[in-house]
Enzyme design. Structure first.
Site, PDB file in Angstrom:
ATOM      1  N   TYR A  13     -11.980  57.827 -49.511  1.00 46.80           N
ATOM      2  CA  TYR A  13     -11.338  58.697 -50.506  1.00 46.80           C
ATOM      3  C   TYR A  13     -11.621  60.163 -50.169  1.00 46.80           C
ATOM      4  CZ  TYR A  13      -9.801  60.533 -54.992  1.00 46.80           C
ATOM      5  OH  TYR A  13      -9.156  61.251 -55.966  1.00 46.80           O
ATOM      6  N   HIS A  31      -8.901  63.204 -48.732  1.00 49.62           N
ATOM      7  CA  HIS A  31      -8.734  64.489 -49.412  1.00 49.62           C
ATOM      8  C   HIS A  31      -9.176  65.652 -48.525  1.00 49.62           C
ATOM      9  CE1 HIS A  31      -7.930  61.977 -52.855  1.00 49.62           C
ATOM     10  NE2 HIS A  31      -7.404  63.050 -53.425  1.00 49.62           N
ATOM     11  N   TYR A  63      -7.766  72.723 -58.466  1.00 51.86           N
ATOM     12  CA  TYR A  63      -7.858  71.268 -58.615  1.00 51.86           C
ATOM     13  C   TYR A  63      -9.172  70.817 -57.997  1.00 51.86           C
ATOM     14  CZ  TYR A  63      -5.599  66.601 -59.027  1.00 51.86           C
ATOM     15  OH  TYR A  63      -5.247  65.328 -59.372  1.00 51.86           O
ATOM     16  N   TRP A 112       2.090  60.060 -51.427  1.00 52.97           N
ATOM     17  CA  TRP A 112       0.638  60.151 -51.576  1.00 52.97           C
ATOM     18  C   TRP A 112       0.107  58.962 -52.368  1.00 52.97           C
ATOM     19  CZ3 TRP A 112      -3.067  62.748 -49.218  1.00 52.97           C
ATOM     20  CH2 TRP A 112      -4.335  62.748 -49.768  1.00 52.97           C
ATOM     21  N   TRP A 113       0.792  58.623 -53.451  1.00 50.19           N
ATOM     22  CA  TRP A 113       0.377  57.461 -54.243  1.00 50.19           C
ATOM     23  C   TRP A 113       0.380  56.198 -53.386  1.00 50.19           C
ATOM     24  CZ3 TRP A 113       3.806  58.227 -59.211  1.00 50.19           C
ATOM     25  CH2 TRP A 113       3.291  59.288 -59.957  1.00 50.19           C
TER      26      TRP A 113
END
Length: 105
Positions: free
Chosen positions: A18, A22, A41, A76-77
């Protein structure tokens, strides 16, 4: 500026993946977020519970809501669905949090 926060879950065995994904955020994803009013963000991980805490500052709720309908967001999902809890459309299972306190300098 509007502050938003939510929680999500990443699978325990994929904490590092993860982070890696990112760290290598697609340029088109960053651009899409900015075009939809993202000012800031941050995502934090509680390694004991696998809970992700997302904190976001945006310009406009209506503009931000449109980001979910972009091709970049959908891609992205799809990319992230194997390492975190997701809905049938591959969007992250997310619980929006209600702000109960804020203090500034």
């Amino acid at each position: 500026m509007i502050r938003k926060a939510s929680i999500m879950k990443v699978y325990r065995e994929h904490h590092e993946e993860y982070r890696r994904r990112h760290d290598e955020l697609w340029p088109e994803m960053e651009q899409m977020l900015k075009e939809h009013g993202m000012l800031s963000y941050s995502i934090f991980l509680d390694t004991d519970t696998d809970t992700l805490f997302a904190y976001l500052e945006i310009e406009d709720e209506e503009l931000w809501a449109k980001s979910a309908d972009t091709e970049t967001c959908r891609k992205w999902w799809d990319y992230m669905q194997d390492i975190m809890e997701t809905n049938p459309d591959h969007s992250p299972v997310s619980q929006e949090l209600k702000e109960v306190f804020h203090l500034e300098k």
